[in-house]
Design an enzyme around this catalytic site. Structure first.
Site, PDB file in Angstrom:
ATOM      1  N   GLU A  73       0.777  -1.242   0.000  1.00  0.00           N
ATOM      2  CA  GLU A  73       0.000   0.000   0.000  1.00  0.00           C
ATOM      3  C   GLU A  73       0.809   1.293   0.000  1.00  0.00           C
ATOM      4  OE1 GLU A  73      -2.671   0.028   3.286  1.00  0.00           O
ATOM      5  OE2 GLU A  73      -3.719  -1.787   2.681  1.00  0.00           O
ATOM      6  N   GLU A  87      -5.936  -8.340   1.389  1.00  0.00           N
ATOM      7  CA  GLU A  87      -6.388  -8.010   2.755  1.00  0.00           C
ATOM      8  C   GLU A  87      -7.857  -7.644   2.729  1.00  0.00           C
ATOM      9  OE1 GLU A  87      -4.362  -4.984   5.053  1.00  0.00           O
ATOM     10  OE2 GLU A  87      -2.405  -5.732   4.385  1.00  0.00           O
TER      11      GLU A  87
END
Ligand code: BGC
Length: 449
Positions: free
Chosen positions: A162, A356
């Site tokens: 990320e 995720e």
């Protein structure tokens, strides 16, 4: 419906959030060690010094993952455990992670290593952090340590987790380490350096090892269209893949994803980088020759998207009493896992892994030592249900990872938000207690594999 044969179910974690033991194995300080000890930065003055002590209790946790029924265990390495400041290898770190990897195999699981889950060595931050081009050499030194020591035990790597978060939140002073403020040009440089690190690391790891696979993890607020019109869908794409115009726009997609999966920057980004001498000879070739074959998406929530009567586009959160989660941004929107993978696949035409997804709930330990967490089970199963629908409608999704196996240190929020399927009793020696949602995920996996 059974999932595709090659479908992987997993759980995930990150070094700083679980390991603790910050003074063991000659670990160097990372930006999170320093930031969490800066007064006022973390809720209740908490820090990851001990975290959930995965450093000493990894065996117990890996056995729990095995019992859960997942086949994949995603975790991250701490750069600061593996490389000394002079660039030499820290053998204590190598030993620790080899033991972890061996245990993962002993339990019959497949390891996936994230190389960078936000814990930059502090000495590199002191030198300027991600905006400095020479960080690429340091990253490659670290990757070389991984290549030399772990390739026999792990063939699946994710370079970055990320950048949308760690660059944007960390370098626009939005509550994450190192709490700096980069200018627009510096943000561009940082994003480019992260991508260069990725492409070079991918080459390095895969060179001579056809069995090795290297990916990159993205995150985003997903989308939920208010109606099924083609016009709205096109409008969503236009906005969703727009390029950053200000330093505050770096929680964005195309600047990272186009070079990764279309092999070029958006035109105006490339022009900007040319003009500001960010691009160096060979950089665009690296991007052109990238080898991505899967898009990894961390997806938790989505915005509702519509065009109003005046023709203006809106993308907004819709919190209600029912869907508002424990954290402000964490709004339960199961359709996130239906529409967003679809949107991504239409642009990039690659298989997708949900790397995720998870929910934080205020878990209450009952007097007889149980955690009943129907909300988390309901979150998990409804998201999985939408993902299943997307697969049925032709979206090529190859894996799902729940965040996280155990409760852990939730960055600036400290230990308050609990994302785990396993409760950590912080007041009672970090005892592990399986929550009801552990069984929900376990049952779902059994029924779908
Ligand atoms: C991050 C995790 C974090 C989780 C929940 C993801 O963005 O990768 O480190 O704990 O979200 O906030």
């Amino acid at each position: 419906m059974p999932f595709p044969k090659e479908f992987h179910f997993g759980v995930c974690s990150a070094a700083y959030q679980v390991e603790g033991a910050i003074h063991e194995g000659d670990k160097l300080p990372s930006i999170w060690d320093v930031y969490s000890h800066t007064p006022g930065k973390i809720k209740n003055g908490e820090n990851g010094d001990i975290a959930i002590d995965f450093y000493h209790r990894y065996k117990e946790d890996i056995v729990l993952a095995k019992e859960l029924g997942v086949d994949t265990f995603r975790f991250s390495l701490a750069w600061t455990r593996l490389v000394k400041q002079d660039g030499s290898t820290n053998e204590a770190g190598v030993k620790f992670y080899r033991q972890v990897l061996e245990e993962i195999h002993r339990q019959g699981l497949r390891p996936v290593i994230t190389l960078y889950h936000w814990d930059l060595p502090q000495y590199l931050e002191d030198r300027g952090g991600w905006k400095e081009r020479n960080i690429i050499d340091d990253f490659l030194t670290y990757v070389r340590v991984a290549k030399e020591n772990f390739l026999d035990l792990c063939q699946d790597y994710l370079t970055f987790n990320e950048p949308q978060c760690f660059l944007y939140l960390g370098y626009q002073n939005l509550g994450h380490a190192p709490g700096k403020v980069y200018t627009f040009e510096e943000m561009m440089r940082a994003a480019h350096n992260v991508l260069m690190c990725h492409f070079k690391a991918q080459r390095l790891l895969e060179e001579g090892h056809p069995e090795v696979h290297v990916g990159f993890v993205n995150t985003m607020n997903g989308v939920i269209p208010e109606d099924d019109s083609v016009a709205l869908w096109e409008e969503i794409k236009k906005h969703f893949f727009a390029t950053p115009k200000t330093a505050q726009d770096f929680y964005t997609q195309s600047i990272y994803m186009d070079p990764l999966y279309l092999h070029h920057y958006p035109k105006e980004v490339e022009e900007y980088m040319e003009e500001h001498h960010i691009l160096q000879p060979g950089d665009l070739d690296l991007i052109r020759n990238g080898k991505e074959d899967t898009v990894y998406l961390n997806l938790y929530t989505a915005n509702h998207c519509y065009v109003d009567k005046k023709g203006l586009y809106h993308s907004e959160r819709r919190p209600t009493k029912e869907n508002q989660g424990f954290l402000e941004w964490l709004i339960k929107e199961p359709e996130t896992l239906y529409y967003t993978p679809k949107l991504i696949q239409e642009r990039y035409h690659l298989p997708i892994v949900i790397s995720e997804n998870g929910d934080a709930v205020e878990d209450i330990l009952t007097p007889d030592g149980h955690i009943h967490d129907p909300r988390r089970s309901e979150y998990l199963l409804s998201y999985l249900g939408e993902m299943e629908k997307a697969i049925q409608d032709g979206v090529d999704i190859r894996g799902y990872f729940y965040w996280s196996l155990c409760d852990n240190f939730e960055w600036a929020e400290g230990f308050g938000p609990r994302f785990g399927l396993v409760y950590i009793d912080y007041k009672n020696g970090l005892k592990r207690i399986k929550k009801d949602s552990f069984t929900s995920y376990q049952t779902f996996i059994k029924e779908h594999h």
